[in-house]
Design a protein around this motif. Sequence first.
Motif, PDB file in Angstrom:
ATOM      1  N   SER A 160       0.822  -1.212   0.000  1.00 22.22           N
ATOM      2  CA  SER A 160       0.000   0.000   0.000  1.00 22.22           C
ATOM      3  C   SER A 160       0.856   1.263   0.000  1.00 22.22           C
ATOM      4  O   SER A 160       0.550   2.233  -0.700  1.00 22.22           O
ATOM      5  CB  SER A 160      -0.937   0.007   1.209  1.00 22.22           C
ATOM      6  N   THR A 218       2.043   2.703   6.339  1.00 21.71           N
ATOM      7  CA  THR A 218       1.126   2.048   5.408  1.00 21.71           C
ATOM      8  C   THR A 218       0.117   3.081   4.915  1.00 21.71           C
ATOM      9  O   THR A 218       0.032   4.192   5.437  1.00 21.71           O
ATOM     10  CB  THR A 218       0.361   0.884   6.069  1.00 21.71           C
ATOM     11  N   GLU A 220      -4.061   3.303   4.164  1.00 22.27           N
ATOM     12  CA  GLU A 220      -5.286   2.567   4.440  1.00 22.27           C
ATOM     13  C   GLU A 220      -6.508   3.415   4.119  1.00 22.27           C
ATOM     14  O   GLU A 220      -6.440   4.646   4.104  1.00 22.27           O
ATOM     15  CB  GLU A 220      -5.314   2.149   5.922  1.00 22.27           C
ATOM     16  N   LYS A 221      -7.645   2.728   3.890  1.00 23.64           N
ATOM     17  CA  LYS A 221      -8.902   3.427   3.691  1.00 23.64           C
ATOM     18  C   LYS A 221      -9.285   4.150   4.977  1.00 23.64           C
ATOM     19  O   LYS A 221      -9.053   3.654   6.073  1.00 23.64           O
ATOM     20  CB  LYS A 221     -10.010   2.468   3.284  1.00 23.64           C
TER      21      LYS A 221
END
Length: 277
Positions: A160, A218, A220-221
């Motif tokens: 990601s 990372t 992330e949504k």
Amino acid sequence: MRTSLNITNKLTKLSEMQGDSIFQILEFDELNGGNDIDSAVKFKFMKDAGIKLKQIRIILEDSAVKLESGALSYMKGSIELENKVGGVLGFGKKLINSKLTGETLFKPRYIGSGEIFLEPSFGHYALLELDDEEVIVDDGLFYACEDSVEVGASMQKSISSMLLGNEGVFQTKISGSGVVALEIPVPENEIFKCRLSNDTLKVDGNFAILRTGGIEFTVEKSAKSIIGSTTSGEGFLNVYRGTGEVWLVPTKVIYDKLQSTSLSSMTNPTGNHNNEQ
């Protein structure tokens, strides 16, 4: 014996950090060299806005430092320049790191006793001291360091962050023990140095410029579902987890907007927010 240039009447010391060498951030009190109307107007605007010329000074005392290529302005004393390639393997490593991170291929090494002045700039600088640790920084931030510090490449550790983090697959890794000088995009007093202790930091945007080695990065949504992400108005967030420090520059987006748009369009901070991630 320490050599010294008389700078007290021309420059103000903003900060200082000492290891084997002494690093100082200096600021010119005022520029008076304009000899035409156009320059005079620019100097007047800069003075009113508090924009001042800065310069890094490094005092060597039988020590050594590494500089970003082309950073040297002038030096005084018994200082020698070394630019060792390190053989075929050393050259290959430098070439790979340069291609991966965008940093310059060679970082000249200066050794001896005396004073080094780096190129003056209207930009901003920060000093930090590493103690057998590492930091990951945005490409182009490295400016100078003590010889005991290594500058290399760090690969993103998650898919990601590689694909969605807007940081590239590789970033610049600075590791070891010693003083480091960074060229930063905003004044240091506008940097939010966020300390994490087994905690999570979520950032809506690409304005984290430094993280320590114990921080995992990372993307992330912002919500667990696509519908939730859509209704929140956000989408993806840069997420930092672990124990260490993250440097955020939230004011940088304002400076970027000022260069490309009018003040009136900035009165609605959410108007074009999602298009600028």
